[in-house]
Design an enzyme around this catalytic site. Structure first.
Site, PDB file in Angstrom:
ATOM      1  CG  ASP A   1      -1.900   1.065   1.315  1.00 24.99           C
ATOM      2  OD1 ASP A   1      -2.780   1.046   0.454  1.00 24.99           O
ATOM      3  OD2 ASP A   1      -1.822   1.930   2.210  1.00 24.99           O
TER       4      ASP A   1
ATOM      5  CD  GLU B   1      16.063 -14.802   4.412  1.00 25.47           C
ATOM      6  OE1 GLU B   1      15.451 -15.450   5.308  1.00 25.47           O
ATOM      7  OE2 GLU B   1      16.593 -13.700   4.596  1.00 25.47           O
TER       8      GLU B   1
HETATM    9  C1  GLC Z   1      -4.185   3.130  -0.693  1.00 23.99           C
HETATM   10  C2  GLC Z   1      -5.419   2.288  -0.540  1.00 23.99           C
HETATM   11  C3  GLC Z   1      -6.529   3.178  -0.091  1.00 23.99           C
HETATM   12  C4  GLC Z   1      -6.166   3.775   1.244  1.00 23.99           C
HETATM   13  C5  GLC Z   1      -4.832   4.488   1.175  1.00 23.99           C
HETATM   14  C6  GLC Z   1      -4.280   4.762   2.543  1.00 23.99           C
HETATM   15  O1  GLC Z   1      -4.298   4.081  -1.698  1.00 23.99           O
HETATM   16  O2  GLC Z   1      -5.686   1.622  -1.720  1.00 23.99           O
HETATM   17  O3  GLC Z   1      -7.749   2.486   0.011  1.00 23.99           O
HETATM   18  O4  GLC Z   1      -7.148   4.692   1.654  1.00 23.99           O
HETATM   19  O5  GLC Z   1      -3.860   3.718   0.522  1.00 23.99           O
HETATM   20  O6  GLC Z   1      -3.844   3.578   3.133  1.00 23.99           O
END
Ligand code: GLC
Length: 560
Positions: free
Chosen positions: A226, A275
């Site tokens: 993310d 790993e």
């Molecule tokens: C990414 C996710 C989104 C979230 C953001 C903060 O863009 O896809 O849904 O709100 O990160 O974590």
């Protein structure tokens, strides 16, 4: 530190990896499950891991290779789970670690791989480290794990710099110190409940490498990272000044996005991943200004894949599509990574709605538009995507042709972007409405206890049940397309397309024996019949070696 997670099930050597090609991910079709909205196993109105587990056969039959699950970790849900309070625990609303273990095992038994979401840019404000940083006050070492700064102005009443949160409003929140006085500010690129980690602090890296191992030991096949472009901030956190603040896809590198230092983190992570046996992968959610910069994330010693958001943001327009396809393939070739293609996810307007919007509207704007046109283009866009070399991502419900729900009442909305969204339209609940499984019944088969967001009254007609076995349905189109892709190596393989001459507004390309034609215009066009029609998103008529490809339709041909 004292983590409140339950003990992990016995590490996974027992969770055998899926057999198959080592480079399975180069042309894999990966299905995104948004756990809140996929299937509700315990009838509390909220999807959960048990719901996902029981529906795995559906995904196997659909013909995807892997499943990516959005976060299901312990979280106060300030941003639907992208605010993690314990990275090694399952939130009770989604189940337990044992449920996660059962899900991974069952998926593997069905030949499906499992990719989990990792959220390293920020934690929840309920994460142990952040709570401690607040409690221990200014100057304490625990504050160094986040970005705490004194404010500007006479009494520190102004934020430390001019950055804005992606969800709207300042990217800083002032805290009340343990002695009750107004104190320092902390950085949060997203909601205030999502403080950004300070990745300069070695403990942060140590913690995340340990979290990686925890889930690798559980047997997962990969991680979707993310905000993979966000972890490293420019030295000194400089003001943007006149530089326009950009939300997701911008034209420029920002002092908080796409800094070169993030790549050091990925090189270290890659060593950890390598790993482990089982051909596991990383995929980056990196909203970079260009595909060329995206390619930096998938250099051979970094991550395996990165989402192609330039493709997602492209309109239903032949010339724009051809440009982005060429540019993507050209950018990926030198680093040896596969291209990826994606049309929808849990953050953007579903493409069946987006493609009916006037060109020029962003990926976040939700207008109802003409549903017939939107669906026709969405189906055509899917066949185009699945004919391109590389790997493709499918977001739950798109195989049903679901539109975005554009008329949710204000009182049911949960997206923090909606509540902070001065001046932006980013309300993402419309693409997160629980999906329909059956024609009738409570929440159309999503679960017995209703659904956390209301489903539209016509959802039953779009359900899996209604579309199964129905010739021409969108679900059967996806099933057929994925079946062809599995049978024929030439669809996802390689990194080249050979463009064929075609009228304006039409894309035509050859890949080996296979020819794909996508008509993005509102009129039917005559094309040479390139052989046997394998599949088409609309009705193709052929006579005397000529085919008529209707408006907004894609056709696959084989041989000639
Ligand atoms: C990414 C996710 C989104 C979230 C953001 C903060 O863009 O896809 O849904 O709100 O990160 O974590």
């Amino acid at each position: 530190m004292s983590q409140q997670h339950s003990a992990a099930p016995a590490p996974n050597s027992a969770v055998s990896a899926v057999e198959g090609r080592p480079d399975w991910w180069r042309d894999a079709v990966i299905y995104q499950v948004y756990p809140r909205s996929f299937a509700d196993g315990n009838g509390d109105g909220m999807g959960d891991l048990e719901g996902v587990r029981t529906r795995l056969p559906y995904l196997r039959d659909l013909g995807v290779d892997a499943v990516w699950l959005s976060p299901f970790y312990a979280s106060p849900q300030a941003d639907a789970g992208y605010d993690v309070a314990d990275y090694r625990a399952v939130d009770p609303m989604f189940g337990t670690l044992l449920d996660a273990d059962a899900l991974i095992r069952d998926a593997h038994a069905l030949g499906l791989r499992i990719i989990v979401d990792l959220v390293p840019n920020h934690s929840s404000d309920q994460y142990e480290w952040f709570k401690r940083a607040l409690a221990e006050g200014p100057g304490s070492p625990s504050r160094d794990r986040y970005h705490f700064r004194p404010g500007k102005g006479k009494n520190g009443e102004l934020p430390p710099n001019d950055w804005e949160s992606i969800f709207g409003g300042p990217a800083w929140t002032r805290v009340t110190e343990p002695d009750g006085t107004p104190g320092e500010w902390y950085l949060h690129l997203f909601a205030p409940e999502q403080p950004d980690f300070n990745w300069e602090h070695p403990a942060v890296g140590d913690e995340f490498r340990s979290i990686l191992r925890f889930w690798l030991d559980m047997g997962v096949d990969g991680f979707r990272i993310d905000v993979a472009h966000g972890m490293v901030k420019a030295e000194g956190l400089p003001d943007l000044g006149d530089h326009e603040q950009l939300t997701l896809l911008g034209n420029d590198v920002m002092p908080f996005f796409d800094q070169d230092g993030v790549h050091d983190i990925y090189r270290e992570w890659r060593l950890v991943l390598d790993e482990y046996s089982g051909n596991r992968i990383f995929v980056a959610e990196a909203w970079t200004p260009t595909v060329e910069r995206t390619a930096n994330y998938v250099r051979p010693d970094e991550l395996h894949q990165a989402f192609n958001f330039q493709y997602l943001a492209t309109h239903w327009d032949a010339e724009e599509l051809r440009t982005v396809v060429n540019r993507t393939l050209d950018a990926m070739r030198p680093v040896g990574a596969p291209a990826t293609w994606v049309l929808s996810n849990h953050d953007v307007t579903r493409h069946a709605t987006r493609f009916a919007n006037p060109a020029g509207l962003g990926t976040q704007i939700r207008l109802a538009g003409d549903r017939g046109v939107g669906l026709r283009r969405a189906r055509a866009a899917t066949l185009l995507m699945l004919a391109l070399p590389g790997s493709a991502y499918v977001y739950q419900g798109e195989e049903l042709g679901l539109p975005d729900v554009v008329d949710l009442p204000d009182e049911v909305r949960q997206d923090p972007a909606y509540f902070r969204g001065a001046g932006q339209d980013g309300f993402r609940d419309g693409c997160r409405v629980p999906i329909p499984w059956t024609r009738t019944g409570p929440s159309y088969g999503f679960g017995d206890g209703g659904s956390w967001l209301p489903q539209p009254a016509d959802w039953g007609g779009l359900s899996v049940e209604a579309q199964t076995g129905e010739p021409g349905s969108t679900l059967e189109l996806y099933r057929a397309a994925l079946a062809v892709r599995r049978e024929r190596a030439d669809l996802g393989a390689g990194d080249a397309v050979e463009w064929l001459r075609a009228p304006e507004g039409v894309l035509a390309f050859r890949r080996g024996e296979f020819v794909c034609v996508a008509n993005t215009t509102g009129e039917s066009v005559p094309m040479p019949a390139y052989g046997r029609v394998l599949l088409a998103s609309g009705e193709i008529t052929e006579a005397a070696g000529e085919a008529k490809v209707p408006a907004d339709t894609t056709v696959w041909w084989s041989g000639s």
